[in-house]
Structure formats: structure tokens, C-alpha cells
Scaffold this motif. Structure first.
Motif, mmCIF file in Angstrom:
data_model
loop_
_atom_site.group_PDB
_atom_site.id
_atom_site.type_symbol
_atom_site.label_atom_id
_atom_site.label_comp_id
_atom_site.label_asym_id
_atom_site.label_seq_id
_atom_site.Cartn_x
_atom_site.Cartn_y
_atom_site.Cartn_z
ATOM 1 N N GLN A 2 0.822 -1.217 0.000
ATOM 2 C CA GLN A 2 0.000 0.000 0.000
ATOM 3 C C GLN A 2 0.855 1.266 0.000
ATOM 4 O O GLN A 2 0.449 2.298 -0.526
ATOM 5 C CB GLN A 2 -0.967 -0.021 1.184
ATOM 6 C CG GLN A 2 -2.103 -1.020 0.954
ATOM 7 C CD GLN A 2 -2.929 -1.262 2.192
ATOM 8 O OE1 GLN A 2 -2.627 -0.732 3.249
ATOM 9 N NE2 GLN A 2 -3.972 -2.069 2.055
ATOM 10 N N ILE A 24 -5.354 -7.927 -1.704
ATOM 11 C CA ILE A 24 -4.403 -7.926 -0.588
ATOM 12 C C ILE A 24 -5.078 -7.552 0.734
ATOM 13 O O ILE A 24 -4.656 -8.015 1.802
ATOM 14 C CB ILE A 24 -3.177 -7.053 -0.931
ATOM 15 C CG1 ILE A 24 -2.017 -7.423 -0.024
ATOM 16 C CG2 ILE A 24 -3.493 -5.583 -0.868
ATOM 17 C CD1 ILE A 24 -0.678 -7.216 -0.646
ATOM 18 N N GLY A 75 -13.498 -12.086 -3.729
ATOM 19 C CA GLY A 75 -13.142 -11.326 -4.932
ATOM 20 C C GLY A 75 -11.831 -11.778 -5.537
ATOM 21 O O GLY A 75 -11.265 -11.098 -6.395
ATOM 22 N N GLN A 79 -9.372 1.458 -1.214
ATOM 23 C CA GLN A 79 -8.108 2.140 -0.969
ATOM 24 C C GLN A 79 -7.005 1.151 -0.613
ATOM 25 O O GLN A 79 -5.877 1.277 -1.043
ATOM 26 C CB GLN A 79 -8.276 3.137 0.180
ATOM 27 C CG GLN A 79 -8.696 4.504 -0.313
ATOM 28 C CD GLN A 79 -8.747 5.513 0.815
ATOM 29 O OE1 GLN A 79 -9.810 5.724 1.373
ATOM 30 N NE2 GLN A 79 -7.610 6.103 1.149
ATOM 31 N N GLU A 80 -7.364 0.154 0.184
ATOM 32 C CA GLU A 80 -6.351 -0.797 0.642
ATOM 33 C C GLU A 80 -5.800 -1.640 -0.500
ATOM 34 O O GLU A 80 -4.646 -2.034 -0.469
ATOM 35 C CB GLU A 80 -6.972 -1.726 1.691
ATOM 36 C CG GLU A 80 -7.302 -1.044 2.988
ATOM 37 C CD GLU A 80 -7.533 -2.073 4.079
ATOM 38 O OE1 GLU A 80 -8.319 -2.995 3.841
ATOM 39 O OE2 GLU A 80 -6.905 -1.942 5.156
ATOM 40 N N ASP A 81 -6.642 -1.924 -1.473
ATOM 41 C CA ASP A 81 -6.214 -2.782 -2.580
ATOM 42 C C ASP A 81 -5.769 -2.004 -3.799
ATOM 43 O O ASP A 81 -5.420 -2.592 -4.815
ATOM 44 C CB ASP A 81 -7.352 -3.725 -2.979
ATOM 45 C CG ASP A 81 -7.663 -4.716 -1.885
ATOM 46 O OD1 ASP A 81 -6.710 -5.326 -1.387
ATOM 47 O OD2 ASP A 81 -8.843 -4.869 -1.523
ATOM 48 N N LEU A 82 -5.811 -0.688 -3.719
ATOM 49 C CA LEU A 82 -5.421 0.131 -4.848
ATOM 50 C C LEU A 82 -6.199 -0.259 -6.104
ATOM 51 O O LEU A 82 -5.625 -0.505 -7.158
ATOM 52 C CB LEU A 82 -3.906 0.009 -5.098
ATOM 53 C CG LEU A 82 -2.976 0.267 -3.904
ATOM 54 C CD1 LEU A 82 -1.560 -0.166 -4.242
ATOM 55 C CD2 LEU A 82 -2.960 1.730 -3.511
ATOM 56 N N ARG A 104 -10.737 -9.179 -8.916
ATOM 57 C CA ARG A 104 -9.986 -8.172 -8.183
ATOM 58 C C ARG A 104 -8.601 -8.659 -7.784
ATOM 59 O O ARG A 104 -7.803 -7.875 -7.274
ATOM 60 C CB ARG A 104 -10.778 -7.706 -6.960
ATOM 61 C CG ARG A 104 -12.008 -6.866 -7.358
ATOM 62 C CD ARG A 104 -12.648 -6.208 -6.149
ATOM 63 N NE ARG A 104 -11.662 -5.469 -5.410
ATOM 64 C CZ ARG A 104 -11.459 -5.564 -4.090
ATOM 65 N NH1 ARG A 104 -12.217 -6.359 -3.368
ATOM 66 N NH2 ARG A 104 -10.514 -4.867 -3.491
#
Lengths: 476, 476
Positions: free
Chosen positions: A258, A363, A427, B120-123, B198
Motif C-alpha cells: 500500500q 491484498i 473477490g 483504498q487498501e487494494d489500490l 480483483r
């Protein structure tokens, strides 16, 4: 219950699918290929399995073509007689991709192993499918360039392309999806087709290159690959760090990604796998704790800056002092230990057979996904070390079963199924890099739903007689 | 000779292709969409062209769907009646992609403009097709994230996906090929299909996502896009440098790329384009010389180190002192000038019409390719500024012709043809980012040969009645 009856795809107890005119196809191919055609049982058996747990399903004939034209001629003969075709590289795939579930002819492309062209100025090269990644990097040694994709095994570039391989460096350099610029493919009717080109980008027509990448030999035989290369970085530094628990290790990874640190490798070994690695690879000075292996690439200053940033993140999550692999020898030993983790894991359960599987999740769900899987392993009393390319959200499990114990195999497979379902629900994907092959066909449907109908349309259009690696990717 | 008779594809002088049941389709769609359906001539004309030179070819009806389901319903009606479908975003494409060469229904997706989800965390994020890149970046402003792909125009993400767009940042962040993780597509029979997912990588089945990326509306209507995002870098610095000749500028680019500097933007303007930019964008203090615009992203230290390395390379090739855009305002003005180069070029030849075209070559052939094109321009007495995303080997030409002078248009088109042929002969592509559309159909064949047969197979399989953007990509 015999073990074979629980495998996905066509079980060995069933009659083989009808196939047409096998004998004349074999006779013609033997005449054409001479001593580069073999029906010897040992040769056929060796080509009937990869490194996965799937029972050997030998082809009827193995041939060793030397050129696009020979592949084309042989495909035409198979097409004429309706005989299945299975491409074979190094036999290191894990999901049963090379099993000849309907028999037929195995095209062993390992003798098509020439590096055809290296363009140092353009950072690209063209290789035949049988070139292995280590062979390519040895060839490149004096050019200052490298081919970074590293799935662990010394796989062939053709096989890596066909399975959309990735591995430890993918977090920085991408997967085969990103690193293949173009292909030569022999299609189901023997046409020799070139896709893509040497330009870094193109908006010219449909992206057939990426359609063949990851198609697992079901749309065509990949015979040549145009690859992106990268300059060997000025500085490469590796480090190992250990954590009080798995969550802390995973959170270090998540925060690193991140933060946008362009880390080249960030690999996890859980405490079980670390124990196995310490024993198998004689890694002294480490504990049986969740562990991260890092590698930083860049200029000296930039690699140092990356390491410093990651060190600060790691400290926050209770990581140990970084153990640096300061020279090339130590670095190689470290990554060899990482690459040997499948064998190290296997050594934990001598005499048992192993199932290797992988999933990949966004992630943000990585910690949850791994922890749920670990709980599942414990609840079922199984032994299953975890190792992963966690920078991409991708991790692997190795499960053990006794060959004579179908219940144990069924328990392992049930756990894999739950792990796949959980990844899809988050996902993610039922496989980050191993592919669908025989083992994950049901999960392809679960993951992609209606889109699978469009994959089937492509398959039917490109291979109407279903002679290219039949029985893979799609449920019957 | 009327101008229209020299356009590729179905000329306006020819009778339109037979189409079935247009009237009932329009009647049904008007009932369904109410005031979001229009047959007004002005509306139809506005939707019958992009920003390219192609004559307007209006659709018979324009509709403005609001959801996947509405798109699906409308597609089913068109499919039932065999009526052509053209997707429309912002109308900024350059190769005639939105011209309704066989009439039919234009699906204007600009009102499907919601950002559905930002992780946001996974961009990553999910947007509807009508969201524009500037709208997305404005939405992201407070998250610390950005969507880097920047083709100049404030195009819709759907259109950018459909044409495999790229632009100034692609040398660092990739193109739409790399930045799209998954899609929702409405196919020719109205099915709503999800591709990809994702996870950062997947080996699960055929890469339908990349098959739809760049398919120019001919395989399905892209309605939602899952995109990779990137953290806004700690430091962004821009600089301009001028060179004694084009070769020196290009060699600076080549050496920068080969050295592996992860430059974020490296753009060329030849002396003609620089002259136009100075006049149009009031760029004071610059000469009419070949010029590079740079941008460096990273930590403060890393961005400074990159700039230093490039400065040293540039000095070797006789570059001027770097002119730094030190603050955000100056940087924005600089890149606005770069983005306005099409309009600046047009201002060079008031009253004339412009043809914008692009090619992309391996970087080792970039200097040769540009210089041969410049010589060709001079030999033919044409005015044609050059501007390019040269880090990728991609450059653009803007050529001018008088609307009433078919010979001048023919001369421009002949020059474009030679430029395409030379790029293909150098191992490059006839279009790096504009797409095939109407204008480059013959060159698709020249570039991809036999592979085009496989593209056609996909088209036939996915759209057997050829209702999706007919007349584009493929020659008849």
C-alpha cells in the motif's frame, strides 16, 4: 473407494473417450519423426504427469519436434485423424496439465530450445518454447539483461506462457501476461500464426497474444515467444525477517504494497514451512516462526531507501532484526531454500504424496484468507505448510495424503475446495499461477460464471474438433 | 473526386448495407427510453463522429442508458431486429470508431458515470463506463490514489478500455491493457458478463478481459471497469529540455529507457510542434527546437536521483539546461501545453482539417522511424508536426488538408500509409494507441497476417450477426 475415482476429469476407471484413427496417425508420425518418436512405456509414462498429485495418464506416442514446420506437420496429421495433442515442456506443472486424459500424441518441445534473437537495445528477445528460464538467464549473462519471471521450477518458457506463470518476482515485474510481447502458435489445423509484435504497446486489433497466454495448450501449441527483458539492477539486496505471528507478517506485506514500495520479492513462509526449510535447507540461525523473505532492486541508493522503508514498517508489526544476505552466494542459498520449499515440505511427511495448490486474493483480504485456511487445516488435523508470493495476494498450500488412503485424499481435496471457494468469495481467484488444468475446472465456473460460455466459444472456434489438450480447463 | 470516396470502409456514396427492421427497433427503444432516446438530427450528427478527420456518419437513434440492465434490454431489442449498435463515450476517438457506417443505434454511455467502488487498501476501483479519467481523479483526490493513464483528452474510461488507450504515463504505469483488472460487458445477445476479478493476477481460464480491452465495441459493450490505481507519489517533478536536432532528443530517450530509469513521462515535440505550442500555449522562454518533456515520480530522493541520471544522459546528447516546473501550477501549465498540442497544431493551419495518426516501433528503431517520416513530410511539401510518447516508441503526426482538395487528402493519406508500412517493417505496429477503427483496417492485415483470421473467428463467435460496431477493425 479407489483413489482414481475422486480425481476431477475423466477417471481412469471410465472408458476412454472415442478417438478416431489413432493407429495410422502414430504410424505416420513414427515415419516422419524416426527416432524422435517413441511409444516406449517409460517415455510415455514420464510424459503422462507433471509435478502435481494427479495419476499418470500416458499419451500413446511422444514426439520431439525441432521446428515450427515439424510441429505444424504433426498437428495436421493429428487433426486429420482426430487424435488428441498434448504439449509438454519440462513437466513441472501442478494441475495435471500434461496428463493425456484421452490419450493421443504428446508434443515434447524440449528440443526446440534455441534463443533465437536478443535485442539488447530494445530489452526483448525471442526464444523457442523449450528454452528454460535458467537457460535463458545463463544465455543473457553477458548482456546485462535478465528475464525476471521465476516460478521456482526451471520451467520452459513455452510452459510458463501456456500456464500464465508468475512467481517470486511478479510483484515487481509482472507475470507472463505482462512480459510476453508476441507469440508463434501452431493452431488446431496446423497453421503457423504469429501474434503481437515487438512494439511495447499496440492498439491494433484483438489481443490474441494474451488470449493464448494461459490457455494451457487448449487453443494452440506455443512454439516461439517474444519476451520483455529487464536490465539487471545495479543493486540487489535480500533480507529475512521473522514475526511473532502470521498476522504481523501479512500486515507488513499489506502495508509495504500500500505504501507503494517497488519491492522485487516479498515472500511468506508460515512457521510450519519455515521449520521444514530450516531442516531441509540447513538454514541456521532462524526460528520456526512466520517469516518474510525480501528482495530489493534498484540503484544502490534506491534499493537502500526501499529496504529502510520496509524495515520501518516491519518494526511496527514486531518483526525481528533484518537478516541480510550480503553476498551473491548467501543470496542464492536463501532463494534456493525458498524455491525448495515444495521439496522441504514433502520431506516433512516421508512416504506421503503431496497436493500443491494456490489461490490469490485482493491484498486487503490476505490475512483473513490465510488465517481462515490455517484454522481449516487445524480443524481437520492436516499437515499443510503455507508459502506465498504475498505481495500479489497469492499463496500456496501443500497438503499430504497416504496413497492408499482415499479418505485422506478426499479430506485434502475438500480443504482445497473450501480454500478456493473462500478466495472466490473474497473477490479473488481459485488460482493465481498454477492454472486450471484438471483440478480446478469446477472452480472456473464458480469464479467466472457466464464468462465461461465465452471461453468455450473461443475454444470451439479455434479447435472445433477438441483435439488440443482435451479434458482441461472446461468441465465436460 | 469527392472527399468521401477516399475514406476507408463504406463510403457515403454507396448504398448502406441492408439492415432489418430498423423502424420497429427505434419505436420500441423510444418507448423504453422516453426522453433518453433521440432521433434529432443535431444529436445524431454529434454522435456520428469522433475527433478524427472522418466524415460524420450519424446513427439513426441515440439512447442514454443508465444501467447494465438497460443496456442489456436495448441490445436485445437491437439483436432481435438485426440493428447495428455503436457505443459512445466522449466522442474523442481518432480513427472513426463511433461513425455509424451502417446506421443503427448509438448507445451513449455518458450518463453511466458513477464511481461504484474504491478500495483504498487494494489500490483498485470499479467505475461505470461513462466516468471520465479527470472525473475519476477528482473523485480520488482525498484518497492519496490516482488513475495514471492519460491519453490527453478527458476520455471516458469505457472508451479508453475499448480502444486500449495509453498516453503520457504509459511508459511507467502501463496502458489500459495492464491497468484493467476486470470488466462487465453486455454481449451481442444482451447477456451481462463479468470478466476478470480483483486479484492482481490469475491463471484461471482464458483472458477475456484483455480480449475485450481494445476490441473497439465489436465484441461487446463495456459497461463497468475494475481498474488498478496507484498511490500519488511523494514527489513529482517535471522538466523541459531542448536539443540541437531530433536525433539527439530521440537518443536521449533511447538511452534513458535502456538505462532502466523508471521515468513517468518522456514526451517529444519536434521543432514544428514546439513552435505551435509556444504560440498556442504561450510557452515563454523556449526555442522552436526539438524538445523533451520529462516527469519523474517517486520519493523525493528517488525522483531527484532519476532526474540527475537523465540530466547526465541529456548532457551527453547536447541537451540544454533543464527547465524545471517547480510548482504544481507551472507543472499543470506545462502538461496542459503538451495535451493541447493537437489544438496547437491545428492553429498552424487555420481553416484546414487535420488527420491525427500514430505508430509505435521498437525503441532501437525510433530515431530512424521519425527521421524517415520527417523526410517523407518534407519531400511531399506537407505541414505535419510530430509529437510522441517516445518512451514507448510511440509517436503521432498531425497532417493538414483542405476540405475541398481531395488530392491533398489523398497525399496525406498516402503519407500515413507509408508511415504505417515502415513501422510494421521495423517490427512495430500501425497504431500504438489510437486503434484500427475505420482508418487502419488494411494495415491490421499487413501487420498481423494469418492472425487476423483468428480475430475474425472470435468476432463471428461472439457476434454472429455482426451487429456490434460493424465496419470497424476488419476489412469487408
Amino acid at each position: 473407494m479407489p483413489v482414481h475415482s475422486v480425481i476431477d476429469g475423466r477417471g481412469l476407471d471410465e472408458a476412454p473417450a472415442p478417438r478416431r484413427d489413432l493407429e495410422p496417425a502414430i504410424a505416420t508420425l513414427k515415419r516422419l519423426f524416426g527416432d524422435r518418436a517413441s511409444t516406449a512405456e517409460a517415455v510415455r509414462d514420464q510424459h503422462g504427469h507433471g509435478e502435481g498429485w494427479y495419476p499418470t495418464q500416458p499419451p500413446d506416442l511422444v514426439i520431439y519436434p525441432h521446428s515450427n514446420e515439424e510441429v505444424s506437420d504433426a498437428v495436421k496429421i493429428c487433426a486429420l485423424h482426430g487424435v488428441p495433442i498434448v504439449a509438454f515442456g519440462t513437466g513441472t506443472s501442478l494441475e495435471g496439465h500434461v496428463a493425456a486424459v484421452e490419450g493421443g500424441v504428446c508434443f515434447d518441445l524440449s528440443q526446440m530450445n534455441a534463443v533465437l534473437d536478443v535485442n539488447q537495445e530494445d530489452l526483448d528477445c525471442r526464444v523457442q518454447a523449450g528454452v528454460t528460464r535458467k537457460q535463458l538467464n545463463a544465455y543473457l549473462r553477458d548482456t546485462g539483461l535478465m528475464f525476471p519471471i521465476d516460478p521456482g521450477a526451471d520451467a520452459s518458457i513455452g510452459g510458463m506462457t501456456a500456464t500464465r506463470a508468475s512467481g517470486t518476482n511478479a510483484v515487481r515485474y509482472g507475470t507472463m501476461r505482462e512480459c510476453v510481447l508476441g507469440l508463434t502458435v501452431v493452431t488446431a489445423d496446423g497453421r503457423i500464426v504469429k501474434t503481437g509484435g515487438r512494439a511495447r504497446k499496440s492498439a491494433a486489433g484483438y489481443d490474441l497474444t494474451r488470449l493464448f497466454v494461459g490457455s494451457e495448450g487448449t487453443l494452440g501449441l506455443i512454439t516461439e515467444i517474444q519476451l520483455r527483458l529487464f536490465g539487471i539492477p545495479e543493486a540487489i539486496t535480500s533480507a529475512v525477517c521473522q514475526y511473532p505471528d502470521l498476522e504481523s507478517a501479512v500486515n507488513t506485506v499489506i502495508m509495504t504494497i500500500q505504501t507503494g514500495v517497488p519491492v522485487a520479492r516479498i515472500e511468506i513462509l508460515d512457521e510450519v514451512q519455515m521449520g521444514a526449510a530450516i531442516a531441509y535447507s540447513k538454514l541456521d540461525g532462524y526460528d520456526e516462526k512466520p517469516t518474510l523473505f525480501f528482495e530489493f532492486h534498484g540503484t544502490h541508493a534506491h534499493a537502500a531507501e526501499q529496504a529502510e522503508t520496509v524495515k520501518a514498517i516491519s518494526d511496527e508489526f514486531g518483526g525481528s532484526a533484518f537478516h541480510w544476505a550480503s553476498n551473491l552466494e548467501e543470496r542464492n542459498a536463501l532463494w534456493q531454500a525458498r524455491h525448495d520449499s515444495y521439496y522441504a515440505a514433502k520431506a516433512l511427511a516421508p512416504g506421503k504424496k503431496a497436493i500443491a495448490t494456490d489461490v490469490c486474493v485482493p491484498i486487503s483480504r490476505l490475512a483473513e484468507s490465510i488465517l481462515e485456511t490455517k484454522a481449516d487445516i487445524q480443524e481437520n488435523g492436516l499437515l499443510a505448510p503455507i508459502v506465498g508470493h504475498v505481495g500479489d495476494g497469492n499463496y500456496h498450500l501443500v497438503l499430504f495424503y497416504d496413497e492408499d488412503n482415499a479418505d485422506e485424499l478426499a479430506a485434502c481435496k475438500a480443504l482445497v475446495d473450501r480454500m478456493n471457494s473462500r478466495a472466490i468469495a473474497m473477490g479473488g481467484t481459485c488460482t493465481g499461477e498454477h492454472g486450471i488444468g484438471l483440478g480446478k475446472k469446477r472452480f472456473l465456473e464458480a469464479e467466472h460464471g457466464e464468462a465461461v460460455a465465452y471461453m468455450r466459444m473461443v475454444k470451439r472456434a479455434f479447435d472445433p474438433d477438441n483435439i488440443l489438450n482435451p479434458g482441461k480447463i472446461f468441465t465436460d
